[in-house]
Design a protein around this motif. Sequence first.
Motif, short mmCIF file in Angstrom:
data_model
loop_
_atom_site.label_atom_id
_atom_site.label_comp_id
_atom_site.label_asym_id
_atom_site.label_seq_id
_atom_site.Cartn_x
_atom_site.Cartn_y
_atom_site.Cartn_z
N GLY A 128 0.96 -1.22 -0.03
CA GLY A 128 -0.08 -0.03 -0.12
C GLY A 128 0.99 1.08 0.04
N PHE A 129 0.17 2.38 0.39
CA PHE A 129 0.79 3.82 0.18
C PHE A 129 0.35 4.51 1.50
N ALA A 130 1.46 5.17 2.01
CA ALA A 130 1.04 5.92 3.37
C ALA A 130 1.92 7.14 3.54
N ALA A 131 1.36 8.09 3.74
CA ALA A 131 2.00 9.73 3.76
C ALA A 131 1.58 10.15 5.21
N VAL A 132 2.37 10.94 5.87
CA VAL A 132 2.12 11.88 7.13
C VAL A 132 1.84 13.21 6.43
N VAL A 133 0.49 13.54 6.59
CA VAL A 133 -0.06 14.59 5.98
C VAL A 133 0.47 15.98 7.01
N LYS A 134 0.26 15.26 8.17
CA LYS A 134 0.35 16.40 9.24
C LYS A 134 1.18 15.75 10.34
N ARG A 135 2.34 16.43 10.96
CA ARG A 135 2.99 15.59 12.16
C ARG A 135 2.42 16.50 13.26
N GLY A 136 2.29 15.52 14.10
CA GLY A 136 1.84 16.46 15.55
C GLY A 136 2.82 16.55 16.68
N ALA A 137 2.28 16.20 17.98
CA ALA A 137 3.09 16.16 19.10
C ALA A 137 3.74 14.84 18.99
N THR A 138 4.92 14.93 19.13
CA THR A 138 5.88 13.77 19.09
C THR A 138 5.34 12.56 20.07
N GLU A 139 5.29 12.76 21.31
CA GLU A 139 4.87 12.14 22.48
C GLU A 139 3.48 11.44 22.54
N ALA A 140 2.53 12.24 22.34
CA ALA A 140 1.11 11.85 22.60
C ALA A 140 -0.08 12.88 21.80
N GLY A 141 0.56 13.02 20.46
CA GLY A 141 -0.50 13.65 19.67
C GLY A 141 -1.51 12.44 19.22
N ALA A 142 -2.77 13.16 19.08
CA ALA A 142 -3.85 12.24 18.33
C ALA A 142 -3.81 11.87 17.10
N VAL A 143 -4.00 10.65 16.67
CA VAL A 143 -3.95 10.36 15.22
C VAL A 143 -5.18 10.11 14.48
N PHE A 144 -5.20 10.71 13.33
CA PHE A 144 -6.61 10.65 12.47
C PHE A 144 -5.88 10.02 11.35
N ILE A 145 -6.63 9.01 10.80
CA ILE A 145 -6.12 8.41 9.27
C ILE A 145 -7.14 8.34 8.39
N LEU A 146 -6.88 8.90 7.38
CA LEU A 146 -7.65 9.13 6.27
C LEU A 146 -7.43 7.88 5.25
N SER A 147 -8.15 7.32 4.82
CA SER A 147 -8.06 6.00 3.87
C SER A 147 -8.71 6.18 2.79
N ARG A 148 -8.10 6.00 1.69
CA ARG A 148 -8.62 6.03 0.27
C ARG A 148 -8.56 4.89 -0.42
N ASP A 149 -9.87 4.26 -0.91
CA ASP A 149 -9.60 2.93 -1.67
C ASP A 149 -9.64 3.19 -3.16
N ARG A 150 -9.60 2.30 -3.97
CA ARG A 150 -9.48 2.44 -5.48
C ARG A 150 -10.65 2.90 -5.92
N LEU A 151 -11.67 2.99 -5.36
CA LEU A 151 -13.12 3.09 -5.93
C LEU A 151 -13.30 4.65 -5.73
N GLY A 152 -12.29 5.39 -4.91
CA GLY A 152 -12.51 6.69 -4.57
C GLY A 152 -13.40 7.04 -3.18
N GLU A 153 -13.81 5.82 -2.53
CA GLU A 153 -14.17 6.28 -1.32
C GLU A 153 -13.11 6.68 -0.22
N ILE A 154 -13.38 7.47 0.59
CA ILE A 154 -12.56 8.00 1.79
C ILE A 154 -13.39 7.60 2.96
N ALA A 155 -12.50 7.29 3.86
CA ALA A 155 -13.11 6.92 5.22
C ALA A 155 -12.18 7.75 6.37
N LEU A 156 -12.63 8.40 7.22
CA LEU A 156 -11.74 9.07 8.39
C LEU A 156 -11.96 8.39 9.62
#
Length: 115
Positions: A21-49
Motif C-alpha cells: 500500500g501507500f502511506a504518507a504523513v500529511v501533518k505531524r503532531g506532538a511527538t509524544e502523545a498527539g492524537a492520530v487521524f487516519i484518512l483512508s482512500r480506496d481504489r474506488l474513490g471512497e474516503i474513510a476517516l
Amino acid sequence: MRVTTDLWVSALTRRVFADGGFAAVVKRGATEAGAVFILSRDRLGEIALFGPASQTAYDSERPDDRRFSRLMATVEAEAVDARLEKERRFDSDIWIVEIEPGRTGMAELIALSEP
C-alpha cells in the motif's frame, strides 16, 4: 507503557508499505502523545476517516493500545477536509496520516471500535 505517537505512526506506515500500500504523513503532531487521524482512500474513490475511539472503547487489560473509530465514510474530499480542519482548530497537535491500503484491510492495520 504506551509507545510515542511518532514511533506508532512510523510503524504503521512501514506496515502499509510492506503490504503493498501507500502511506504518507500529511501533518505531524506532538511527538509524544498527539492524537492520530487516519484518512483512508480506496481504489474506488471512497474516503474513510478514522479518529481516536472514545475512552469507553479501551480494554482494561490493554489500556495502552491505540483504538480507532470510523468518523466518516464518503466520496466527498471537501467534507473530510472540513472535519479535519475542525479537529486542527480544537487541537493543533494532531497527526494526519493518509493511507491507501494494500492487501491488508484497515481492520487489520488498526484496532477498530464500533461507535
